[in-house]
Design an enzyme around this catalytic site. Structure first.
Site, PDB file in Angstrom:
ATOM      1  N   HIS A 254      50.074   9.435  26.994  1.00 34.56           N
ATOM      2  CA  HIS A 254      48.581   9.303  26.699  1.00 34.56           C
ATOM      3  C   HIS A 254      48.198   9.110  25.159  1.00 34.56           C
ATOM      4  CE1 HIS A 254      44.470  10.774  27.275  1.00 34.56           C
ATOM      5  NE2 HIS A 254      44.693  11.480  26.022  1.00 34.56           N
TER       6      HIS A 254
ATOM      7  N   GLU B 191      34.048 -21.493  47.254  1.00 33.47           N
ATOM      8  CA  GLU B 191      35.105 -21.206  48.009  1.00 33.47           C
ATOM      9  C   GLU B 191      34.785 -21.340  49.569  1.00 33.47           C
ATOM     10  OE1 GLU B 191      38.382 -19.827  49.616  1.00 33.47           O
ATOM     11  OE2 GLU B 191      38.453 -20.341  47.634  1.00 33.47           O
TER      12      GLU B 191
ATOM     13  N   GLU C  87      66.078 -34.234  35.996  1.00 31.34           N
ATOM     14  CA  GLU C  87      64.660 -33.874  35.723  1.00 31.34           C
ATOM     15  C   GLU C  87      64.216 -35.325  35.353  1.00 31.34           C
ATOM     16  OE1 GLU C  87      61.173 -33.292  35.327  1.00 31.34           O
ATOM     17  OE2 GLU C  87      62.201 -31.499  35.739  1.00 31.34           O
TER      18      GLU C  87
ATOM     19  N   VAL D 276      33.098 -27.615  51.552  1.00 28.70           N
ATOM     20  CA  VAL D 276      32.856 -28.793  50.582  1.00 28.70           C
ATOM     21  C   VAL D 276      32.956 -29.845  51.496  1.00 28.70           C
ATOM     22  CG1 VAL D 276      33.437 -30.323  48.836  1.00 28.70           C
ATOM     23  CG2 VAL D 276      33.673 -27.603  48.469  1.00 28.70           C
TER      24      VAL D 276
ATOM     25  N   THR E 263      60.564 -33.828  29.392  1.00 30.14           N
ATOM     26  CA  THR E 263      60.812 -32.625  28.804  1.00 30.14           C
ATOM     27  C   THR E 263      61.079 -31.756  30.096  1.00 30.14           C
ATOM     28  OG1 THR E 263      58.291 -32.347  29.352  1.00 30.14           O
ATOM     29  CG2 THR E 263      58.992 -32.747  27.026  1.00 30.14           C
TER      30      THR E 263
ATOM     31  N   GLY F 213      59.479 -28.282  34.144  1.00 37.25           N
ATOM     32  CA  GLY F 213      58.651 -28.455  35.116  1.00 37.25           C
ATOM     33  C   GLY F 213      57.122 -27.935  35.133  1.00 37.25           C
ATOM     34  N   THR F 214      56.369 -28.018  36.188  1.00 34.95           N
ATOM     35  CA  THR F 214      55.050 -27.665  36.050  1.00 34.95           C
ATOM     36  C   THR F 214      54.618 -26.337  35.299  1.00 34.95           C
ATOM     37  OG1 THR F 214      54.569 -28.836  38.299  1.00 34.95           O
ATOM     38  CG2 THR F 214      53.131 -27.223  37.745  1.00 34.95           C
ATOM     39  N   CYS F 215      55.316 -25.185  35.704  1.00 38.32           N
ATOM     40  CA  CYS F 215      55.094 -24.106  34.800  1.00 38.32           C
ATOM     41  C   CYS F 215      54.863 -24.017  33.449  1.00 38.32           C
ATOM     42  CB  CYS F 215      55.920 -23.109  35.298  1.00 38.32           C
ATOM     43  SG  CYS F 215      55.784 -21.545  34.451  1.00 38.32           S
TER      44      CYS F 215
ATOM     45  N   GLU G 213      41.462 -18.867  36.839  1.00 38.67           N
ATOM     46  CA  GLU G 213      41.771 -18.812  35.700  1.00 38.67           C
ATOM     47  C   GLU G 213      41.124 -19.815  34.454  1.00 38.67           C
ATOM     48  OE1 GLU G 213      46.231 -16.713  36.163  1.00 38.67           O
ATOM     49  OE2 GLU G 213      46.243 -18.833  35.532  1.00 38.67           O
TER      50      GLU G 213
END
Length: 466
Positions: free
Chosen positions: A444, A203, A32, A237, A36, A39-41, A187
């Protein structure tokens, strides 16, 4: 030093591959380049974004919904630095947990940039400039992805930012312009809208979450618009400029008219691209496709027989859980087992509120494949559980084969959709029909009753509570 398996990259795919390989008796090393693991996640993606989404959700509820529940509080205020501090603590705990798992499973961890010397040797260049070379009978590339951009945009990481910087801002933007109406943009746009920012999503496609079912995109945009997020779909854009603390975004609408957006921050969230820089793939002849993704076969094996690749660096959805499954598949394959992965049954989730989740085919996909299907839909508003919690937006939509009744796709907008979708994934793994799902007794009152009702609507067109 020689290993059975060397993993380059410690994200969800890499560290899970290392754990599984060790469990199956392999001697494993993981490399790595950052200090730390995860990774990205873990460091700048899934985990910190969910921490901020949860914190901002609590604040939004306190401001907008507590009164309806008979809870009176003084006007809530945001301590943004404390919110970010909490996020950092969660990341630290999670990365520490991964380090613990490496130690527990006897996986040797090397810090530095891994690059191929040849097909079985990897050079590790450490931060102090020193080098070390280790040998691996098999090597797994799990180097993930980086935020993508548009060629004319200059990311300054201050006002024109990617998701990485958006997760560690020092202030709440006044007006955040988000380029891209996909998962990441929605998000993070939701986080800052809840905290008081004006948010505009620009978008290029004619709908947000363009790869998801059209009904889902329409419903999610309607709900987020109600929450105050502004949308400019079908806008391409053309320029992004910074003038001091102001960012100017120029776009062209579908009638070829120029539209100008002005804010103090611009989040570029147009997707991600595979990260292969510095790997030295040219030294071993590992083939890439036109999108710079590593080419693999059905066993996730590259053009070099002892080298494998998983996760964001290969084709397919860029999802942490997809990478995890691929890591397990490679580890088990190298141990002589016969694992499988069904890419059609990998769920996708958007952690806005309400959440969005889907598995299987969309209506457009079924139409393009010439599959005859039937649809069952049930509104969350009709559920007692939804009315009790106040989470009445959204629906469950089930697509089933018109002739066999087999469930082909499930699409959910609603509270806890991220968790609910797994009922659908399990059902589809076992080739369940809509009738099978409709006949299973659901507790329920629960949100999951919407799945039962939508299944009944798909099966015989007669949901019980609608």
């Amino acid at each position: 030093m020689k290993y059975d398996i060397v993993v380059i990259g410690s994200g969800p795919g890499g560290y899970i591959a290392a754990i599984r390989a060790s469990q199956l008796g392999k001697k494993v090393a993981i490399i790595e380049k950052y200090a730390t693991l995860g990774g990205t996640c873990t460091n700048v993606g899934c985990i910190p974004s969910k921490a901020l989404l949860d914190s901002s959700h609590h604040f939004y509820d306190a401001v907008n919904h507590f009164d309806a529940h008979g809870i009176t509080v003084e006007t809530p205020k945001v301590d943004f630095s404390k919110m970010v501090e909490r996020k950092a603590g969660i990341v630290e705990t999670t990365t520490g947990g991964i380090k613990y798992l490496m130690d527990k499973n006897s996986v040797d961890v090397f810090e530095g940039l891994g690059s191929f010397v040849d097909a079985t040797h990897v050079k590790i260049t450490k931060n102090d400039g020193s080098e070390e070379t280790i040998e691996g009978t098999n090597i797994i590339i799990a180097t993930g992805s980086k935020p993508a951009s548009l060629p004319f945009i200059s990311i300054d990481k201050e006002r024109i930012i990617t998701s990485t910087e958006a997760l560690k801002l020092k202030e709440i933007p006044k007006h955040l312009i988000v380029i891209g109406g996909g998962v990441i943009g929605l998000e993070l746009g939701s986080v800052y809208k809840r905290l008081g920012a004006d948010v505009t999503v620009v978008e290029y496609a004619d709908k947000i979450t363009p790869t998801m079912d059209a009904d889902v995109s329409k419903e999610l945009q309607k709900v987020l618009k109600k929450q105050g997020i502004k949308f400019a779909v079908s806008h391409g854009v053309t320029a992004v400029e910074r003038k001091g603390n102001e960012v100017i975004v120029k776009a062209t609408d579908k009638k070829d008219r120029e539209v100008v957006f002005t804010g103090d921050y611009c989040l570029v969230a147009v997707g991600r691209k595979p990260f292969t820089q510095g790997l030295g793939l040219e030294n071993v002849g590992v083939q890439l496709n036109k999108r710079n993704q590593v080419e693999v076969n059905e066993h996730l094996q590259t053009s070099v027989s002892n080298i494998y690749a998983i996760g964001d660096v290969i084709t397919g959805a860029m999802l942490a859980h997809k990478a995890e499954e691929e890591g397990v598949v490679v580890a088990e394959h190298l141990a002589g087992q016969k694992p499988h992965i069904d890419y059609n049954l990998i769920p996708g989730v958007v952690y806005t509120w309400p959440e969005v989740a889907a598995v299987g085919k969309t209506e457009d996909q079924l139409k393009s494949e010439g599959i005859t299907y039937k649809t069952g839909k049930f509104s969350m508003r009709a559920l007692g559980r939804s009315r009790a919690s106040g989470d009445i937006d959204g629906f469950v939509k089930i697509l089933a084969d018109k002739n066999t009744d087999e469930i082909l796709g499930v699409h959910i907008v609603g509270a806890r959709a991220a968790d609910l979708i797994m009922e659908a994934a399990v059902a589809m793994e076992y080739k369940a029909s809509a009738e099978d799902l409709a006949r299973i007794c659901h507790g329920h009152p629960t949100y999951s009753e919407a799945i039962k009702e939508a299944a009944k609507a798909a099966w015989d067109g007669k949901p019980l509570n609608a």
